[in-house]
Motif scaffolding. Structure first.
Motif, PDB file in Angstrom:
ATOM      1  N   ILE A   1     -10.592  -0.345  -2.503  1.00 58.02           N
ATOM      2  CA  ILE A   1     -10.083  -1.078  -1.537  1.00 58.02           C
ATOM      3  C   ILE A   1      -9.879  -2.388  -2.273  1.00 58.02           C
ATOM      4  O   ILE A   1     -10.631  -3.169  -2.312  1.00 58.02           O
ATOM      5  CB  ILE A   1     -10.433  -1.223  -0.892  1.00 58.02           C
ATOM      6  N   ASP A   2      -8.295  -2.892  -2.452  1.00 62.82           N
ATOM      7  CA  ASP A   2      -7.370  -4.491  -3.263  1.00 62.82           C
ATOM      8  C   ASP A   2      -8.377  -4.097  -4.356  1.00 62.82           C
ATOM      9  O   ASP A   2      -9.073  -5.702  -4.522  1.00 62.82           O
ATOM     10  CB  ASP A   2      -8.176  -5.341  -2.055  1.00 62.82           C
ATOM     11  N   GLY A   3      -8.721  -3.781  -4.928  1.00 53.96           N
ATOM     12  CA  GLY A   3      -9.012  -3.896  -6.749  1.00 53.96           C
ATOM     13  C   GLY A   3     -11.214  -3.904  -6.762  1.00 53.96           C
ATOM     14  O   GLY A   3     -12.178  -4.460  -7.233  1.00 53.96           O
ATOM     15  N   ARG A   4     -11.770  -4.210  -5.559  1.00 59.31           N
ATOM     16  CA  ARG A   4     -13.567  -4.049  -5.113  1.00 59.31           C
ATOM     17  C   ARG A   4     -13.722  -2.321  -5.001  1.00 59.31           C
ATOM     18  O   ARG A   4     -13.485  -1.576  -4.148  1.00 59.31           O
ATOM     19  CB  ARG A   4     -13.283  -4.075  -3.601  1.00 59.31           C
ATOM     20  N   ALA A   5     -14.512  -2.298  -5.689  1.00 60.67           N
ATOM     21  CA  ALA A   5     -15.325  -0.808  -5.907  1.00 60.67           C
ATOM     22  C   ALA A   5     -16.484  -0.260  -4.893  1.00 60.67           C
ATOM     23  O   ALA A   5     -17.312  -0.990  -5.047  1.00 60.67           O
ATOM     24  CB  ALA A   5     -15.900  -0.811  -7.508  1.00 60.67           C
ATOM     25  N   ILE A   6     -15.989   0.412  -4.000  1.00 63.82           N
ATOM     26  CA  ILE A   6     -16.224   0.611  -3.396  1.00 63.82           C
ATOM     27  C   ILE A   6     -17.080   1.840  -3.243  1.00 63.82           C
ATOM     28  O   ILE A   6     -17.421   2.319  -3.881  1.00 63.82           O
ATOM     29  CB  ILE A   6     -15.525   1.338  -2.090  1.00 63.82           C
ATOM     30  N   SER A   7     -17.979   1.560  -1.926  1.00 67.02           N
ATOM     31  CA  SER A   7     -19.582   2.690  -2.534  1.00 67.02           C
ATOM     32  C   SER A   7     -18.725   4.348  -1.765  1.00 67.02           C
ATOM     33  O   SER A   7     -18.584   4.166  -0.756  1.00 67.02           O
ATOM     34  CB  SER A   7     -20.671   2.172  -0.897  1.00 67.02           C
TER      35      SER A   7
ATOM     36  N   TYR B   1       0.940  -0.905  -0.044  1.00 70.19           N
ATOM     37  CA  TYR B   1      -0.208   0.469  -0.109  1.00 70.19           C
ATOM     38  C   TYR B   1       0.671   1.035   0.041  1.00 70.19           C
ATOM     39  O   TYR B   1       2.053   1.522   0.343  1.00 70.19           O
ATOM     40  CB  TYR B   1      -1.252   0.180   0.953  1.00 70.19           C
ATOM     41  N   GLY B   2       0.115   2.313  -0.107  1.00 69.93           N
ATOM     42  CA  GLY B   2       1.067   4.072   0.164  1.00 69.93           C
ATOM     43  C   GLY B   2       1.158   3.729  -1.669  1.00 69.93           C
ATOM     44  O   GLY B   2       1.335   5.784  -1.522  1.00 69.93           O
ATOM     45  N   SER B   3       1.194   3.573  -2.515  1.00 64.21           N
ATOM     46  CA  SER B   3       2.067   3.924  -3.911  1.00 64.21           C
ATOM     47  C   SER B   3       1.560   3.388  -4.981  1.00 64.21           C
ATOM     48  O   SER B   3       1.326   1.818  -5.009  1.00 64.21           O
ATOM     49  CB  SER B   3       3.678   4.062  -3.715  1.00 64.21           C
ATOM     50  N   LEU B   4       1.276   4.024  -6.259  1.00 68.45           N
ATOM     51  CA  LEU B   4       0.517   2.853  -7.386  1.00 68.45           C
ATOM     52  C   LEU B   4       1.694   2.618  -8.014  1.00 68.45           C
ATOM     53  O   LEU B   4       2.461   3.780  -8.974  1.00 68.45           O
ATOM     54  CB  LEU B   4      -0.093   4.639  -8.242  1.00 68.45           C
ATOM     55  N   GLU B   5       2.515   1.494  -7.759  1.00 76.73           N
ATOM     56  CA  GLU B   5       2.769   0.236  -8.602  1.00 76.73           C
ATOM     57  C   GLU B   5       2.518  -0.855  -8.845  1.00 76.73           C
ATOM     58  O   GLU B   5       1.779  -1.422  -8.131  1.00 76.73           O
ATOM     59  CB  GLU B   5       4.140   0.991  -7.746  1.00 76.73           C
ATOM     60  N   LYS B   6       3.086  -1.283  -9.927  1.00 80.35           N
ATOM     61  CA  LYS B   6       2.760  -2.437 -10.273  1.00 80.35           C
ATOM     62  C   LYS B   6       2.767  -3.512  -9.355  1.00 80.35           C
ATOM     63  O   LYS B   6       3.691  -3.645  -9.189  1.00 80.35           O
ATOM     64  CB  LYS B   6       3.438  -2.767 -12.001  1.00 80.35           C
ATOM     65  N   GLY B   7       2.495  -4.545  -9.519  1.00 79.65           N
ATOM     66  CA  GLY B   7       2.438  -5.219  -8.066  1.00 79.65           C
ATOM     67  C   GLY B   7       1.650  -5.185  -6.775  1.00 79.65           C
ATOM     68  O   GLY B   7       1.389  -5.943  -6.100  1.00 79.65           O
ATOM     69  N   LYS B   8       1.344  -3.602  -6.344  1.00 75.68           N
ATOM     70  CA  LYS B   8       1.152  -2.953  -5.182  1.00 75.68           C
ATOM     71  C   LYS B   8      -0.331  -3.527  -4.967  1.00 75.68           C
ATOM     72  O   LYS B   8      -1.002  -3.682  -6.589  1.00 75.68           O
ATOM     73  CB  LYS B   8       1.377  -2.096  -5.049  1.00 75.68           C
ATOM     74  N   SER B   9      -1.373  -3.439  -3.893  1.00 70.76           N
ATOM     75  CA  SER B   9      -3.255  -3.345  -3.919  1.00 70.76           C
ATOM     76  C   SER B   9      -3.161  -2.195  -4.900  1.00 70.76           C
ATOM     77  O   SER B   9      -2.817  -1.289  -4.593  1.00 70.76           O
ATOM     78  CB  SER B   9      -3.553  -3.311  -2.759  1.00 70.76           C
ATOM     79  N   ALA B  10      -4.238  -2.757  -5.264  1.00 68.80           N
ATOM     80  CA  ALA B  10      -5.042  -1.819  -6.155  1.00 68.80           C
ATOM     81  C   ALA B  10      -5.941  -1.023  -5.596  1.00 68.80           C
ATOM     82  O   ALA B  10      -7.580  -1.222  -5.186  1.00 68.80           O
ATOM     83  CB  ALA B  10      -6.432  -2.424  -7.129  1.00 68.80           C
ATOM     84  N   THR B  11      -5.885  -0.001  -4.413  1.00 74.17           N
ATOM     85  CA  THR B  11      -6.439   0.724  -3.561  1.00 74.17           C
ATOM     86  C   THR B  11      -5.865   2.343  -4.201  1.00 74.17           C
ATOM     87  O   THR B  11      -5.377   2.621  -3.984  1.00 74.17           O
ATOM     88  CB  THR B  11      -5.867   0.409  -2.041  1.00 74.17           C
ATOM     89  N   LEU B  12      -7.302   2.869  -4.304  1.00 73.08           N
ATOM     90  CA  LEU B  12      -7.195   4.512  -5.312  1.00 73.08           C
ATOM     91  C   LEU B  12      -7.957   4.576  -5.325  1.00 73.08           C
ATOM     92  O   LEU B  12      -9.300   3.877  -5.438  1.00 73.08           O
ATOM     93  CB  LEU B  12      -6.354   3.975  -6.847  1.00 73.08           C
TER      94      LEU B  12
END
Length: 436
Positions: A408-414, A377-388
């Motif tokens: 959060i972890d690739g899940r499209a949250i409300s 977590y903490g940055s947008l880098e290949k291999g990291k969690s898709a939390t953005l």
């Protein structure tokens, strides 16, 4: 009888909050997502003006310039003119273990006792908190949940803010031990006819001795036969092995130096200063001992009459300039509600001299490093969690922090909350009145 009536009243006061549960947490990602054209703020100081971001199975698979020829995958989001950020991280928070300050049954942040390292905030975390829910529309998607009170408050954990329960929410379990360092000075108590000015705290050395004795006893227990179970001592074991960090809540110059010496004397591998109001005066000692600082919220007033009016605004920059690793936290008055302002604290730090991407790191990659979750977590880098998330504009500016999508972890949250529901309700009310 009065006590019974009081308990009944408090129960009914809590009922609306119990009945209105949080939205159902998002399901696991089943389709790849491609975001095209946004300005990507990677959280590590870098920017990609025209970005291409792809993630699937909860992980970032591509983070690059959109001019690179590569096949898009899954759902495509055209985000030209918008901005993408990693999820913001709120350290040193009581989110989920306290709800309404005026209703004692909703508060579970403090336990009875002075030295309670075995108290775990995680098992008290309420994933359906209305306050936790309100963090997400500002991009605050992760947090470190911390107990309060006593000399040793207990153990924190890091969670994500879209979950059914604490088991689903946890990202890093029992990440740190929290110590409330005593103050070397205190003000007199006028109600006891004492001089209200600052004077040495006669109990200071006694408190430090109590803390040192506890650590010494824990070492002796852990290196012995362990003929009996002592949960407090066992909770200290990961501190000595380096698995658990020690977060020392301290502000004074002398006290910070004493905490640094405590780290050396006790063999503590990883220590973090929380608050650090006067840390700039001892920055060289912090750098030498590789001790980061979680700086208290910039939106506060100076503690001393002689200090610059903007000292709290620029403290993070002053520490950064001396090469201290800095993150931002938001404890203090109404801290749970004010945590949603975390991005604007970073914006204030940027407005008072720090380069904006460096300010962003203080709520993303720097904080992830300090909490020990930077691998994912903490940055947008290949291999990291898709939390953005995607923002219409600058997420550090309250005027343009308008979030359209978040994961959060690739899940499209409300992004719906009690506040957004009320906003829509009453904005429609006034629109109808204008038509009349």
């Amino acid at each position: 009888m009065k006590l019974i009536y009081r308990q009944i009243l408090l129960t009914f006061m809590c009922l609306p909050f119990i009945a209105q549960a949080q939205q159902t947490p998002a399901p696991q990602q089943t389709e790849a997502v491609t975001i095209v054209g946004a300005t990507a703020h990677l959280g590590n100081g870098e920017i990609i003006e025209n970005s291409l971001i792809i993630f699937e199975d909860g992980k970032l698979t591509q983070v690059m310039d959109a001019n690179t020829k590569i096949q898009y995958r899954g759902k495509i989001i055209q985000a030209e003119g918008k901005h993408v950020y990693p999820g913001f991280i709120a350290p040193n928070s009581t989110l989920g273990i306290g709800e309404i300050d005026a209703v004692r049954p909703t508060l579970d942040e403090d336990e009875i006792g002075e030295i309670l390292p075995n108290v775990r905030s995680l098992i008290a975390y309420n994933a359906e908190s209305k306050v936790v829910e309100s963090m997400r529309p500002n991009g605050v998607l992760l947090g470190q949940i911390v107990p309060r009170g006593g000399l040793v408050s207990g153990t924190s954990s890091v969670v994500q803010f879209d979950a059914w329960n604490w088991e689903d929410a946890v990202i890093r379990e029992d990440d740190g031990l929290h110590i409330n360092w005593p103050s070397a000075f205190r003000r007199g108590r006028p109600w006891r006819d004492e001089d209200p000015n600052l004077k040495p705290n006669d109990e200071y050395n006694k408190e430090l001795q109590k803390l040192s004795s506890f650590f010494g006893e824990a070492k002796a227990y852990l290196s012995g036969n362990r003929d009996y179970t002592n949960l407090a001592y066992l909770a200290i074991e990961p501190v000595f092995s380096g698995e658990k960090k020690v977060f020392v809540h301290v502000n004074g110059e002398k006290e910070i130096l004493d905490a640094v010496q405590f780290k050396k004397d006790q063999g503590v591998q990883h220590l973090v200063i929380v608050g650090g109001y006067h840390a700039v005066d001892v920055a060289s000692a912090l750098v030498e001992n590789e001790i980061p600082v979680l700086v208290n919220r910039p939106h506060s007033t100076p503690a001393m009459d002689y200090e610059d009016y903007d000292y709290p605004y620029k403290l993070a920059k002053l520490l950064h300039d001396q090469e201290v690793l800095v993150g931002l936290e938001s404890s203090g008055q109404m801290e749970r509600m004010n945590t949603r302002n975390l991005p604007f604290y970073a914006g204030t730090v940027a407005a008072f001299g720090l380069e904006k991407e460096e300010a962003l790191k203080m709520i993303t990659s720097n904080t992830a490093r300090i909490l020990g979750i930077d691998e994912n977590y903490g940055s947008l880098e290949k291999g990291k969690s898709a939390t953005l998330f995607i923002s219409e504009g600058d997420a550090l500016d309250m005027r343009t922090n308008i979030i359209s999508h978040a994961w959060i972890d690739g899940r499209a949250i409300s992004l719906e909350t009690h506040q957004t529901e009320l906003w829509k309700r009453y904005s429609n009310k006034y629109k109808d009145e204008d038509k009349e």
